[in-house]
Design a protein around this motif. Structure first.
Motif, PDB file in Angstrom:
ATOM      1  N   SER A   8       3.427  -2.979  -8.763  1.00 39.64           N
ATOM      2  CA  SER A   8       2.128  -2.390  -8.452  1.00 39.64           C
ATOM      3  C   SER A   8       1.318  -3.271  -7.506  1.00 39.64           C
ATOM      4  O   SER A   8       1.181  -4.474  -7.741  1.00 39.64           O
ATOM      5  N   ASN A  15       0.839  -1.199   0.000  1.00 39.78           N
ATOM      6  CA  ASN A  15       0.000   0.000   0.000  1.00 39.78           C
ATOM      7  C   ASN A  15       0.879   1.256   0.000  1.00 39.78           C
ATOM      8  O   ASN A  15       1.719   1.426   0.892  1.00 39.78           O
ATOM      9  N   PRO A  16       0.716   2.145  -0.994  1.00 40.38           N
ATOM     10  CA  PRO A  16       1.617   3.305  -1.071  1.00 40.38           C
ATOM     11  C   PRO A  16       1.437   4.301   0.065  1.00 40.38           C
ATOM     12  O   PRO A  16       2.363   5.065   0.355  1.00 40.38           O
ATOM     13  N   VAL A  34      -0.732   4.435  -9.019  1.00 38.99           N
ATOM     14  CA  VAL A  34       0.380   4.116  -8.123  1.00 38.99           C
ATOM     15  C   VAL A  34       1.704   4.541  -8.748  1.00 38.99           C
ATOM     16  O   VAL A  34       2.587   5.081  -8.065  1.00 38.99           O
ATOM     17  N   LEU A  36      -6.725   5.047  -2.502  1.00 37.34           N
ATOM     18  CA  LEU A  36      -6.464   5.823  -3.716  1.00 37.34           C
ATOM     19  C   LEU A  36      -7.684   6.667  -4.060  1.00 37.34           C
ATOM     20  O   LEU A  36      -7.573   7.861  -4.370  1.00 37.34           O
ATOM     21  N   HIS A  60      -6.797   9.989  -5.945  1.00 37.89           N
ATOM     22  CA  HIS A  60      -5.900   9.469  -6.976  1.00 37.89           C
ATOM     23  C   HIS A  60      -6.644   8.480  -7.874  1.00 37.89           C
ATOM     24  O   HIS A  60      -7.655   7.901  -7.478  1.00 37.89           O
ATOM     25  N   ALA A 109      -5.824  -0.570  -0.367  1.00 31.80           N
ATOM     26  CA  ALA A 109      -5.099   0.376  -1.225  1.00 31.80           C
ATOM     27  C   ALA A 109      -6.012   1.043  -2.238  1.00 31.80           C
ATOM     28  O   ALA A 109      -5.918   2.255  -2.480  1.00 31.80           O
ATOM     29  N   LEU A 150       2.467   8.048  -8.085  1.00 28.71           N
ATOM     30  CA  LEU A 150       2.887   8.292  -6.705  1.00 28.71           C
ATOM     31  C   LEU A 150       4.349   7.910  -6.477  1.00 28.71           C
ATOM     32  O   LEU A 150       5.034   8.522  -5.656  1.00 28.71           O
TER      33      LEU A 150
END
Length: 320
Positions: A235, A206-207, A263, A251, A256, A247, A266
């Motif tokens: 990803s 998860n970013p 992703v 987003l 996003h 995630a 980011l």
């Protein structure tokens, strides 16, 4: 055919994986299986860490630890086949049981807490636990300092485990913050593991709550940006959905695009190659437009052979 067959003629000597959660654990395991001759270091998020019944629990570190030891549960956390006798007895006494701790898993938290209370830093404690479970890779918490993740929702701010486990990720996430970041120093070896790597891998994590906490620790983002090694990011979004966890929902609520391309935007500046699953092949030109090299392969690590296969595809981008 062995899991090592089909890989590069020469493997990188030093591989560093930036990890959080199940995706990070599985990618690290794939690298360990695909290239057992490499020196593997896994830098792990500690933003999920919290205190449970007076014990220090480190969920992401433990996911990596148990996975590399071949003990992980079917969901990617906890220990396979574990019992819950203690948890059930605790609940019968009126204790909270929303965080599911197994009996053998409990032993890890007891030992970690005892060592921490004796004055040992988390990085040393993690190394001792890894050695006890015969894990050959080096596991490094990104910091030995308190570094919690807090989640802002319409109902107020939540600790990560309250949001993720107790409330089952149902709240809309409005912001994520790391109040300990200003004072958090990289754990010993973290910056060197990034700077000296022959290959640097950003796991499909998860970013916002796995990768961002790593980047928030002083010096880590700069070390990644300055790294000489090829930098590949996988990803965590496949076909517009999260492989695991919240995630995709994050987003969306944080504004996003809910896609692998979202992703990639980011992570721009932190990787040279962005790895797409085969179902997202059509996004490769847009990824290239970001200045990133797209790599399309099977990223679904549903079993150990496919973990190793993905790792071989990533290792194949390294050249001596």
């Amino acid at each position: 055919m062995s899991e090592n067959s089909g890989g590069p003629d020469r493997a990188p000597r030093r591989v560093t994986v930036l990890a959080g959660g199940v995706g990070g654990a599985r990618l690290a395991d794939g690298v360990a299986r695909a290239s057992p001759g490499s020196e593997l270091t896994v830098v792990v998020n500690v933003g999920d860490d919290f205190e449970w019944q007076g014990l220090r629990v480190s969920p992401d570190l433990d996911s990596v630890l148990y996975t590399l030891a071949g003990r992980e549960g079917v969901e990617g956390w906890g220990i396979s086949g574990d019992s819950t006798v203690v948890l059930e007895a605790l609940a019968a006494l009126g204790g909270e049981d929303w965080f599911r701790i197994g009996d053998r898993d409990l032993a890890t938290h007891l030992r970690r807490t005892a060592l921490l209370q004796a004055g040992r830093p988390l990085s040393e404690v993690t190394a001792e636990l890894a050695s006890a479970l015969d894990v050959g890779a080096r596991l490094l918490p990104v910091t030995d300092d308190p570094h919690p993740t807090l989640i802002a929702t319409d109902g107020g701010e939540l600790t990560f485990q309250e949001y993720f486990v107790r409330r089952r990720q149902l709240d809309e996430v409005r912001a994520v913050r790391f109040p300990g970041a200003e004072g958090a120093r990289p754990a010993p070896g973290v910056l060197a593991a990034i700077a000296e790597a022959d290959l640097l891998l950003v796991a499909p994590s998860n970013p916002f709550v796995s990768i961002a906490p790593l980047l928030a620790v002083a010096g880590v983002r700069g070390a990644i940006e300055a790294a000489r090694a090829p930098r590949l990011a996988v990803s965590p979004i496949v076909g517009g959905a999260a492989v695991k966890g919240p995630a995709a929902a994050m987003l969306r609520s944080l504004g996003h695009e809910v896609s692998a391309l979202g992703v990639a935007r980011l992570l721009r500046g932190l990787c040279d190659v962005f790895v797409l699953d085969e179902v997202d092949r059509e996004l490769a030109p847009a990824v290239a437009d970001l200045g990133l090299e797209p790599l399309v392969t099977d990223t679904m690590m549903i079993d150990r052979p496919r973990r190793a296969a993905l790792a071989r595809a990533l290792l194949g981008r390294w050249r001596p």
